[in-house]
Design a protein around this motif. Structure first.
Motif, PDB file in Angstrom:
ATOM      1  N   ARG A   4      74.210   2.905 -37.034  1.00 11.00           N
ATOM      2  CA  ARG A   4      75.477   3.361 -36.774  1.00 11.00           C
ATOM      3  C   ARG A   4      76.713   2.628 -37.514  1.00 11.00           C
ATOM      4  NH1 ARG A   4      73.215   1.662 -31.661  1.00 11.00           N
ATOM      5  NH2 ARG A   4      72.703   3.505 -30.476  1.00 11.00           N
ATOM      6  N   PRO A   5      77.712   2.934 -37.582  1.00 11.39           N
ATOM      7  CA  PRO A   5      78.852   2.071 -38.146  1.00 11.39           C
ATOM      8  C   PRO A   5      79.037   0.922 -37.442  1.00 11.39           C
ATOM      9  CG  PRO A   5      79.833   4.425 -37.960  1.00 11.39           C
ATOM     10  CD  PRO A   5      78.346   4.341 -37.386  1.00 11.39           C
ATOM     11  N   GLY A   7      81.181  -0.862 -36.145  1.00 15.04           N
ATOM     12  CA  GLY A   7      82.406  -0.951 -34.989  1.00 15.04           C
ATOM     13  C   GLY A   7      81.764  -0.392 -33.766  1.00 15.04           C
ATOM     14  N   ASN A  30      91.620  -0.391 -35.855  1.00 15.28           N
ATOM     15  CA  ASN A  30      90.607  -0.456 -35.008  1.00 15.28           C
ATOM     16  C   ASN A  30      89.853   0.639 -34.667  1.00 15.28           C
ATOM     17  OD1 ASN A  30      92.249  -0.251 -32.907  1.00 15.28           O
ATOM     18  ND2 ASN A  30      91.823  -1.891 -31.828  1.00 15.28           N
ATOM     19  N   GLU A  32      87.602   2.108 -35.597  1.00 14.55           N
ATOM     20  CA  GLU A  32      86.222   2.439 -35.585  1.00 14.55           C
ATOM     21  C   GLU A  32      85.475   1.465 -34.621  1.00 14.55           C
ATOM     22  OE1 GLU A  32      83.854   3.967 -37.173  1.00 14.55           O
ATOM     23  OE2 GLU A  32      85.391   5.075 -38.891  1.00 14.55           O
ATOM     24  N   ARG A  35      84.528   3.943 -31.680  1.00 13.30           N
ATOM     25  CA  ARG A  35      83.704   4.866 -31.916  1.00 13.30           C
ATOM     26  C   ARG A  35      82.397   5.095 -30.834  1.00 13.30           C
ATOM     27  NH1 ARG A  35      82.597   8.228 -36.133  1.00 13.30           N
ATOM     28  NH2 ARG A  35      84.010   7.169 -37.502  1.00 13.30           N
ATOM     29  N   SER A 100      90.241  -6.245 -35.654  1.00 17.17           N
ATOM     30  CA  SER A 100      90.015  -5.829 -37.147  1.00 17.17           C
ATOM     31  C   SER A 100      90.991  -6.689 -37.966  1.00 17.17           C
ATOM     32  CB  SER A 100      90.473  -4.357 -37.287  1.00 17.17           C
ATOM     33  OG  SER A 100      91.907  -3.977 -36.837  1.00 17.17           O
ATOM     34  N   GLU A 164      87.165  -2.064 -43.399  1.00 16.00           N
ATOM     35  CA  GLU A 164      86.122  -1.247 -44.106  1.00 16.00           C
ATOM     36  C   GLU A 164      84.838  -1.514 -43.692  1.00 16.00           C
ATOM     37  OE1 GLU A 164      84.403  -0.448 -48.669  1.00 16.00           O
ATOM     38  OE2 GLU A 164      86.357  -1.645 -48.414  1.00 16.00           O
ATOM     39  N   LEU A 166      83.842  -2.407 -40.631  1.00 17.09           N
ATOM     40  CA  LEU A 166      83.783  -1.717 -39.161  1.00 17.09           C
ATOM     41  C   LEU A 166      83.306  -0.306 -39.496  1.00 17.09           C
ATOM     42  CD1 LEU A 166      87.142  -2.970 -37.456  1.00 17.09           C
ATOM     43  CD2 LEU A 166      84.877  -3.452 -36.721  1.00 17.09           C
ATOM     44  N   GLY A 167      83.543   0.351 -40.617  1.00 23.17           N
ATOM     45  CA  GLY A 167      83.177   1.806 -40.841  1.00 23.17           C
ATOM     46  C   GLY A 167      82.168   1.827 -41.349  1.00 23.17           C
ATOM     47  N   THR A 168      81.332   0.992 -41.908  1.00 26.13           N
ATOM     48  CA  THR A 168      80.180   0.895 -42.489  1.00 26.13           C
ATOM     49  C   THR A 168      79.025   1.031 -41.865  1.00 26.13           C
ATOM     50  OG1 THR A 168      81.270  -0.175 -44.473  1.00 26.13           O
ATOM     51  CG2 THR A 168      78.779  -0.092 -44.480  1.00 26.13           C
ATOM     52  N   ASP A 169      78.057   1.748 -42.151  1.00 26.85           N
ATOM     53  CA  ASP A 169      76.554   1.851 -41.336  1.00 26.85           C
ATOM     54  C   ASP A 169      76.084   0.274 -41.309  1.00 26.85           C
ATOM     55  OD1 ASP A 169      76.865   4.403 -40.579  1.00 26.85           O
ATOM     56  OD2 ASP A 169      75.359   5.271 -42.200  1.00 26.85           O
TER      57      ASP A 169
END
Length: 525
Positions: A4-5, A7, A30, A32, A35, A100, A164, A166-169
């Protein structure tokens, strides 16, 4: 593995570690972090201001006995929650703030929410502030924070994660560890402490908020001790122990009582200036200091015996190992006389406040969680209002920030569910965070909100007069507080007598949302 990302992984990890509620405000920086909140099964409480979110997390932690968690954005979000972080640091409240942060700041200026050094700014008001630059680091920092809440003095922590990232798998977080990491120094009890106890005829125990134990009463009874508590520890021995001097160390003559003891045992307290109002406690006898925080063991009180231990372990071992039937030279008459004297001093300093406190105490259930603000009712109540249970009166003791009571009570109510929660604040403090009344309405929280309105900053006015300064900037135009509350959708009451005040409080507990109870000096007739 479930990718998952990051976040979203953070929310799932917090849920796995026992977190069920997060306070905060989402933003583009923030988003992400939001999510995975619902997917993880966590309740999110939307505050109206990050300061409110922080105070809610603080109030939740104090009431529920679990860390309060807040999500905020970069820059102004972090700055806005720094006041609650400072309060939580001062009062040893376990609060985890996750924010974030910008991915890069050194070579790029003029970015949205940019600060020169966000991490360092947050660190000025919390235990530590760290940036997680990898998923592994984020997981480790979260576990570090949660572990330290259990094994050391609980103080707020701040973790920031680049936008960035936070949104990365990210890979799964590690499984939670098990075990009891509390500190134990039992050898000091039998070999060092007991000889002092066996010789003492007037032992005096001072309990602080760190003395989290159900056996405080049993200990003082067994060793024949009188006791004081700090403001935050009120109720730790119950309100009917005949040798309890209460939370009255701030009175100058309490030093004379301390000086009459032949042994002082201070448990889980830093003996802070806001509690004792002097540099030295006043003892000339030996002192035994018990604390999980080594800093408290080496201060200007000059303890002869320093025990680095968990307070509950220390108390239990004293009960187990000390002799039965200890004789004592303390008498209930001298304790009652001292408390009556100090109550009279409070009545002289704050005329008319004690009857209001007494009326409120009679109207509230014994197990009410009370949140107070920096206001004269609270200043008096925390000294003369006996508490039946510990951990049921919450106040911004050390940092002393205005605006604490309302959002903290909201967090506390969320933390304890159906149990009663009340808020007490002054007119000026209400101005700081009044917008959070909308949260209480939105969630249908039946909180009595007692607002003491003397139409001025009375404590500051008195201070100016005492300093021979003509009162200045102590008057602020107030709104019609009842109409304001009703505009939010809350109920409102303006009692004209103490009996009507009690009726309004009891009706508020039966309501389907918050009730603002507007109290002025006219209530005394």
């Amino acid at each position: 593995m479930t990718k998952r990302p990051l976040g979203a992984q953070i929310s799932h990890m917090l849920k796995d570690r026992g977190v069920d509620t997060i306070f905060g405000i989402p933003g583009v920086h923030n988003v992400e972090m939001y999510r995975g909140i619902e997917e993880a099964g966590i309740t999110h409480v939307l505050a109206r201001h990050e300061q409110g979110a922080g105070f809610m997390a603080d109030g939740y932690a104090r009431a529920a006995g679990r860390p309060g968690v807040a999500y905020v954005i970069t820059g102004p979000g972090v700055c806005n929650i720094m006041t609650p972080m400072g309060q939580a640091y001062s009062d040893s409240v376990p609060m985890l703030v996750i924010s974030s942060c910008l991915d890069e700041t050194a070579a790029t200026r003029g970015q949205l929410h940019q600060m020169k050094d966000q991490r360092a700014a947050a660190e000025t008001v919390c235990d530590w502030s760290e940036e997680a630059r990898t998923a592994k680091a984020a997981y480790q920092l979260i576990d570090r924070a949660l572990l330290e809440f259990d094994v050391a003095r609980p103080r707020p922590k701040h973790i920031q994660v680049p936008i960035e990232l936070l949104g990365t798998d990210a890979p799964d977080f590690p499984s939670g560890g098990e075990g009891d990491g509390r500190l134990h120094h039992a050898d000091a009890i039998e070999g060092i402490v007991l000889p002092y106890l066996r010789q003492a005829k007037r032992p005096l125990v001072i309990f602080g908020a760190g003395a989290k134990t159900e056996n405080a009463r049993m200990m003082v009874e067994k060793i024949g001790a009188a006791c004081f508590s700090t403001y935050a520890a009120r109720g730790i021995v119950g309100d009917d122990y005949p040798l309890d001097f209460g939370a009255t160390l701030s009175y100058a003559s309490s030093a004379d009582v301390v000086a009459s003891a032949d042994l002082v045992i201070a448990i889980g307290t830093e003996l802070a200036a806001v509690d004792i109002q002097r540099n030295h406690l006043g003892h000339s006898c030996p002192m035994i200091r018990v604390d999980i925080d080594p800093e408290c063991l080496f201060d200007q009180q000059r303890a002869e015996v320093r025990v680095h231990a968990d307070a509950a372990d220390f108390v239990d071992l004293v009960i187990e190992l000390s002799d039965d039937g200890a004789a004592t030279d303390w008498t209930s008459d001298e304790v009652a006389a001292a408390r009556a004297k100090w109550r009279a001093e409070a009545d002289a300093a704050y005329p008319g406040i004690i009857p209001i406190c007494d009326a409120l105490r009679d109207a509230l259930p014994d197990d009410t969680m009370i949140y107070s603000d920096m206001t004269q009712i609270a200043y008096v109540a925390k000294e003369i209002w006996p508490m039946k249970y510990p951990g049921h009166w919450h106040h911004p003791y050390g940092f002393g920030t205005l605006g604490y009571a309302l959002p903290a009570a909201i967090g506390g109510k969320i933390g304890v569910g159906d149990k009663p929660v009340a808020a007490i604040m002054g007119d000026y403090g209400f101005h700081y965070t009044m917008q959070e009344l909308g949260v209480a309405v939105e969630l249908g929280l039946n909180i009595p909100i007692v607002l003491w309105d003397n139409a001025k900053l009375k404590e500051i006015e008195d201070c100016m007069v005492q300093s021979q300064i003509a009162p200045n900037a102590v008057f602020a135009r107030n709104p019609d507080f009842c109409k304001l509350a009703e505009a939010f959708g809350a109920k409102a009451a303006a009692p004209g007598s103490l009996a009507e005040l009690q009726d309004a409080v009891q009706a508020a507990f039966a309501a389907d949302g918050p009730t603002l109870i507007h109290v002025t000096p006219d209530i005394l007739g």
